[in-house]
Design a protein around this motif. Sequence first.
Motif, short mmCIF file in Angstrom:
data_model
loop_
_atom_site.label_atom_id
_atom_site.label_comp_id
_atom_site.label_asym_id
_atom_site.label_seq_id
_atom_site.Cartn_x
_atom_site.Cartn_y
_atom_site.Cartn_z
N ILE A 1 24.56 4.83 -6.62
CA ILE A 1 25.63 5.82 -6.58
C ILE A 1 25.61 6.62 -5.29
O ILE A 1 26.55 7.35 -5.00
N ASP A 2 24.56 6.47 -4.50
CA ASP A 2 24.47 7.16 -3.22
C ASP A 2 23.40 6.44 -2.40
O ASP A 2 22.43 5.93 -2.95
N LYS B 1 22.00 5.90 -11.04
CA LYS B 1 22.05 6.67 -12.28
C LYS B 1 20.70 6.47 -12.98
O LYS B 1 20.10 5.40 -12.89
N HIS B 2 20.25 7.49 -13.67
CA HIS B 2 18.91 7.51 -14.25
C HIS B 2 18.59 6.25 -15.05
O HIS B 2 17.54 5.65 -14.88
N ASP C 1 19.80 3.34 -14.83
CA ASP C 1 20.01 2.07 -14.12
C ASP C 1 18.75 1.51 -13.47
O ASP C 1 18.70 0.33 -13.14
N ARG D 1 19.42 12.74 -14.57
CA ARG D 1 20.66 12.40 -13.84
C ARG D 1 20.48 11.17 -12.97
O ARG D 1 21.34 10.29 -12.97
N ILE D 2 19.40 11.13 -12.19
CA ILE D 2 19.20 10.03 -11.24
C ILE D 2 17.76 9.55 -11.26
O ILE D 2 16.86 10.23 -11.76
N VAL E 1 29.05 13.48 -6.64
CA VAL E 1 29.03 14.22 -7.90
C VAL E 1 27.79 13.79 -8.67
O VAL E 1 27.59 12.58 -8.90
N TRP E 2 26.96 14.75 -9.05
CA TRP E 2 25.78 14.44 -9.84
C TRP E 2 26.20 13.88 -11.19
O TRP E 2 27.08 14.44 -11.83
N PRO E 3 25.59 12.78 -11.63
CA PRO E 3 25.91 12.25 -12.95
C PRO E 3 25.50 13.24 -14.04
O PRO E 3 24.62 14.08 -13.84
N GLU E 4 26.11 13.09 -15.19
CA GLU E 4 25.70 13.89 -16.36
C GLU E 4 24.28 13.49 -16.75
O GLU E 4 23.92 12.33 -16.66
N MET F 1 21.15 12.30 -18.89
CA MET F 1 21.03 11.40 -20.04
C MET F 1 20.57 12.23 -21.23
O MET F 1 19.80 13.17 -21.09
#
Length: 145
Positions: free
Chosen positions: A20-21, A45-46, A48, A91-92, A139-142, A144
Amino acid sequence: MAKYSGGCNHIHTHANAEPIDNHICHCSVCKQVTGQDTTHVVFFKHGDIVSDNLDHLNRQPFNKNNPDGPLELCTCSTCGTPIMLNDKLGRIRAIVPNLMGYNAEQMPATYHAFFDPATGAETPKDGRPVYEGLRPDFVWPEPMA
C-alpha cells in the motif's frame, strides 16, 4: 508460491497482496535502526504479511525514544535477522527489502519520505517526488479487529 517472500532460515514471511506504500525513508529513526543513510520501506496492510512462525519473534520498540509507540521491530529469536515491522494497532506491517530477505526490485520505491532539508542533505534528484512525511494521499488502513 507467494508473490513476495522474505524472512530468514527460521521464520518465513510472504504476501500475495500488493503493497500500500513504497518509499525511500530519510527519517532519523530508520537511519538509527538500519545504519543506512536512506531506507527502502514497503508497507502492506497488516493481514497481508503472513509469517509461519510468529511465536519465534523477538519484539522490541522500533523507536527507542518512543518505546510505547505503535511500531515494533520483530527479529528472529534464533539468528537475530530483522523480519518485519509490526504495527501493534493492526494497521500495517512493513518490510525493508534489503534487510528482510525480500527482492527490492519487485517493489521499487515511488517517492522519498520524511526528507528534511534542514539536515543539510542534498535533495534527491532521481525523479521521484520528495515529501516531508508520507505521500500526501496516503491513508492509514483501519486497524484489524
